[in-house]
Scaffold this active site. Structure first.
Site, mmCIF file in Angstrom:
data_model
loop_
_atom_site.group_PDB
_atom_site.id
_atom_site.type_symbol
_atom_site.label_atom_id
_atom_site.label_comp_id
_atom_site.label_asym_id
_atom_site.label_seq_id
_atom_site.Cartn_x
_atom_site.Cartn_y
_atom_site.Cartn_z
ATOM 1 N N ARG A 116 0.676 -1.381 -0.090
ATOM 2 C CA ARG A 116 -0.097 0.052 0.041
ATOM 3 C C ARG A 116 0.999 1.141 0.016
ATOM 4 O O ARG A 116 2.227 1.159 -0.011
ATOM 5 C CB ARG A 116 -0.918 -0.088 1.208
ATOM 6 N N GLU A 155 -1.425 8.200 5.966
ATOM 7 C CA GLU A 155 -0.077 8.273 6.281
ATOM 8 C C GLU A 155 0.780 8.700 4.947
ATOM 9 O O GLU A 155 1.836 7.920 4.689
ATOM 10 C CB GLU A 155 0.625 7.254 6.705
ATOM 11 N N GLU A 319 -4.207 7.371 15.274
ATOM 12 C CA GLU A 319 -4.006 5.845 15.706
ATOM 13 C C GLU A 319 -2.975 5.840 16.846
ATOM 14 O O GLU A 319 -2.087 6.737 17.032
ATOM 15 C CB GLU A 319 -3.326 5.190 14.440
ATOM 16 N N GLU A 367 -1.282 -7.949 9.465
ATOM 17 C CA GLU A 367 -1.835 -7.103 10.689
ATOM 18 C C GLU A 367 -2.403 -8.020 11.611
ATOM 19 O O GLU A 367 -3.223 -7.503 12.689
ATOM 20 C CB GLU A 367 -2.239 -5.842 10.381
ATOM 21 N N HIS A 370 -1.371 -7.710 15.270
ATOM 22 C CA HIS A 370 -1.298 -6.292 15.483
ATOM 23 C C HIS A 370 -2.276 -6.088 16.734
ATOM 24 O O HIS A 370 -3.604 -6.358 16.458
ATOM 25 C CB HIS A 370 -1.294 -5.383 14.499
HETATM 26 C C1 GAL Z 1 0.133 2.916 10.835
HETATM 27 C C2 GAL Z 1 -1.014 2.642 9.646
HETATM 28 C C3 GAL Z 1 -2.042 1.696 9.921
HETATM 29 C C4 GAL Z 1 -1.462 0.439 10.528
HETATM 30 C C5 GAL Z 1 -0.712 0.816 11.785
HETATM 31 C C6 GAL Z 1 -0.080 -0.446 12.404
HETATM 32 O O1 GAL Z 1 1.152 3.217 10.256
HETATM 33 O O2 GAL Z 1 -1.626 3.815 9.211
HETATM 34 O O3 GAL Z 1 -2.825 1.483 8.946
HETATM 35 O O4 GAL Z 1 -0.812 -0.315 9.538
HETATM 36 O O5 GAL Z 1 0.408 1.478 11.316
HETATM 37 O O6 GAL Z 1 0.819 -0.018 13.633
#
Ligand code: GAL
Length: 695
Positions: A116, A155, A319, A367, A370
């Site tokens: 992405r 981002e 986030e 993820e 995560h």
């Molecule tokens: C960010 C991103 C998210 C997710 C996250 C994981 O950089 O915007 O989509 O991937 O990291 O920590």
């Protein structure tokens, strides 16, 4: 643009990235999500971030039904949604049918479809398609009562070196240098290694293959990449501005990782001018093996104060993770209490939200491990979920006292990303030890330790609103900035700068004839040469009766009107000034010729804080690791006391305060558990209509 704030009926936003498009084949999970959302005390969800394949499964055919259903469910529980534009990742059909959207890397390799954040920012097709899908989203959801704001792409970052971008780079350069190749060659120091350009078509973006040594060009390329990215964003938001002029727009910013310093990929201070609300994604590696919790917390504070200062208004935490991530070197779980504490720190520094990546752990792909609010066990009973719910409850209770509240600082540190680009490119000094961002964070730490609020500002803001301005390592400095700093000191400001400051102009060309006159006059001295140290090299200076070690850099100084504050103890410049002070007109300017250990910064700035009468939001005595930050509005101050240590701490509050959660009046000794947070209101901080001091 008018300042817009996302206050949402005065409630703090709690929730995060929700990816229902991954779960369309699991309707029972989508239903269960809203049940869990209520249990977690969440209220806001960012949706559609990577959902282009679900929104436009084939070219020109849109499907919004699934999104209608998701939004309806969120609305039914009283929630709001932040609607993302999907340009952060594109569908496979697009890459196949329109390969121009694929990015080309610096080695001129065209990337294949996958991952992405890898589209070309110039592609006319991609620009047209993002506008088209965004227009559809705006038409369908623009008037939805639960729509809170737009989240543009995700981002933004990276760069593309395709032919379209090369052509745009040349166009940008022609505009910048008014079609005059001579001006470009002057600026790029063309004759160096025969790099003179005689035709615009000879210009190619810097490539690692050629290891370009033309610093002026590298700098312009980075400026162009930033410009082109912002331009892409501006193109994206056109249909949204037209169709939904009242809906605020943001895009999520980030930090450089793992150092946890300001992001150097783009000029965020310029980008921030184009968004209504700044938002950012924070993933500090809590409990790591390199630094203690308080040191990392100060870095988080620095970044928050940086994002706050970009628009001088509250920002959003877009986030964060309630537990661990999946991309740190070691993905450690947040210890009990850390999530609550780290979230409170965000609010204390000016965030109006705690939002997560991710609401629910995905089942497959990168993820799936995560951290998330909802784990694969889908249970509201696990430790992480319960901590999120506890935080949500507190946020509901304190919203009124926090949402939209401002921060005010009397101290500022200048951060300039163009300076960092140029410094990092500079072949000289220590190639690995420049560490601009980290150095600023060390200076900041001295204030954080003493609970003094700091703004991390651009070089273009009005310095006069501050009592103290720090500009360490401002290597690339225009004459205009030098004059502004001079004017600031002239009118009574206090300025601190350091080694490496003011050596090159905006084109990264060294100044001739010694230091700039405004700097010479302001600091009353001139830097003669800078010595660079091996890690084993030793030097030191004495300050206030104590000896402090010098690392990495030592500038030899020639004093004019400046006085010595400290001198070098060894080497051929022994007994010459290492730190100077100059009383210039109504103000004062300090120059730190050497890089010094942190305990020196604590001592030095401690003295300045006292001299300038800078005060923390609360009179409190404590050990290192406690942080006190405040937000205020309508004459009311909310003070957060946070324990960033793994120990029980007994602090002394030297005035009377009220705990807004328990309603207790507090004064004197207070015990704080490891990671504990208390949220207080200070008695008598505002005057009511009868001119009576009251709570
Ligand atoms: C960010 C991103 C998210 C997710 C996250 C994981 O950089 O915007 O989509 O991937 O990291 O920590």
């Amino acid at each position: 643009m008018d300042k817009k704030r996302v206050t949402d009926e005065q409630r703090l936003l709690h929730g995060g990235d929700y990816n229902p498009d991954q779960w369309l084949a699991y309707p029972e999970i989508l239903k269960e999500d809203v049940v869990l959302m209520q249990k977690a005390h969440t209220n806001t969800f960012s949706i559609g971030i990577f959902a282009w394949a679900a929104l436009e499964p084939e070219e020109g055919t849109y499907d919004f039904e699934w999104l209608d259903n998701v939004i309806e469910r969120i609305q039914a529980i009283g929630g709001r949604f932040i609607l993302a534009t999907p340009s952060g990742a594109r569908p496979a059909w697009m890459s196949k049918q329109h390969p121009e959207v694929l990015r080309v890397d610096a080695s001129r390799r065209k990337l294949l479809h996958g991952a992405r954040h890898n589209h070309c920012f110039s592609s006319p097709y991609y620009r047209k398609k993002t506008q088209a899908v965004n227009a559809k989203l705006a038409e369908r959801y623009g008037n939805h009562p639960a729509l809170l704001m737009w989240h543009i792409s995700n981002e933004f970052g990276g760069e593309c070196h395709c032919d379209l971008c090369q052509a745009n780079f040349r166009k940008w350069l022609k505009e910048k240098y008014t079609n005059d190749l001579e001006r470009l060659n002057d600026s790029w120091w063309g004759p160096f290694w025969s790099h003179t350009i005689t035709d615009w078509e000879q210009i190619e973006s810097p490539s690692p293959i050629g290891e370009t040594a033309v610093h002026g060009m590298n700098l312009d390329w980075r400026r162009f990449v930033s410009h082109q990215t912002i331009d892409f964003y501006k193109n994206e938001i056109k249909p949204l501005r037209e169709k939904t002029p009242d809906i605020p727009i943001t895009t999520n910013f980030m930090s450089d990782n793992p150092a946890f310093t300001p992001f150097t990929g783009l000029d965020y201070q310029a980008f921030a001018k184009e968004v209504d609300v700044v938002s950012w994604d924070a993933y500090p590696a809590w409990h790591n093996d390199k630094e203690d919790t308080a040191t990392l917390a100060a870095k988080v504070g620095f970044l928050n104060d940086h994002f706050y200062a970009m628009k001088d208004q509250p920002f959003l935490l877009m986030e964060s993770t309630p537990s661990g991530v999946n991309w740190h070197h070691v993905n450690k779980a947040k210890r009990p209490g850390m999530h609550y504490l780290s979230s409170m720190q965000m609010l204390a520094h000016g965030s109006d939200s705690i939002l997560y990546f991710q609401w629910r752990k995905s089942r497959g792909s990168s993820e799936k491990f995560h951290g998330a609010v909802v784990d694969h066990d889908q249970s509201p009973e696990n430790r992480v979920f319960k901590e999120v719910a506890r935080l949500g409850q507190t946020m509901e209770a304190i919203s009124e006292k926090v949402v939209g509240y401002q921060r005010k600082a009397k101290v500022a540190i200048i951060y300039d990303v163009e300076n960092e680009w140029a410094l990092n490119d500079a072949q000289g000094f220590g190639l690995k030890t420049k560490k601009y961002g980290e150095t600023l964070q060390k200076h900041y730490q001295a204030f954080w330790d003493k609970n003094i609020a700091v703004d991390i500002i651009s070089k273009d803001v009005d310095f006069e609103q501050y009592d103290l301005v720090l500009a360490p390592m401002l290597y690339m400095m225009s004459e205009k900035t030098a004059k502004q700093l001079q004017a600031y000191v002239e009118k009574g400001g206090t300025l601190v700068s350091s080694y490496m400051t003011g050596l090159v102009d905006e084109a990264d060309l060294a100044y001739l004839g010694g230091w700039l006159t405004p700097l010479k006059e302001t600091f009353g001295m001139a830097p003669l040469e800078t010595d660079t140290y091996y890690p084993t090299d030793k030097n030191s200076l004495e300050f206030n009766g104590k000896i402090y070690d010098i690392k990495d850099y030592a500038t030899i100084i020639e004093c004019d009107s400046a006085e010595e504050v400290a001198t070098y103890r060894y080497d051929f410049y022994q007994r010459t000034p290492a730190i100077t002070v100059n009383h210039y007109r109504q103000g004062t300017a300090y120059y730190m010729g050497a890089r010094l250990e942190e305990s020196f910064l604590t001592e030095f700035y401690g003295e300045l804080i006292a001299d300038l009468g800078l005060t923390p939001p609360l009179d409190i005595t404590h050990e290192r690791g406690i942080s006190v930050q405040a937000r205020e509005a309508n004459g009311l101050k909310t003070v957060f006391i946070m324990n960033f240590t793994e120990d029980l701490q007994v602090i002394e509050i030297n005035e009377e305060v009220r705990d807004i959660q328990t309603d207790e009046t507090l004064s004197g000794q207070l015990a704080l558990d490891p990671y504990e947070v208390r949220i207080l209101e200070k008695k008598g901080w505002f005057v009511d209509s009868n001119d009576q001091l009251s709570l």
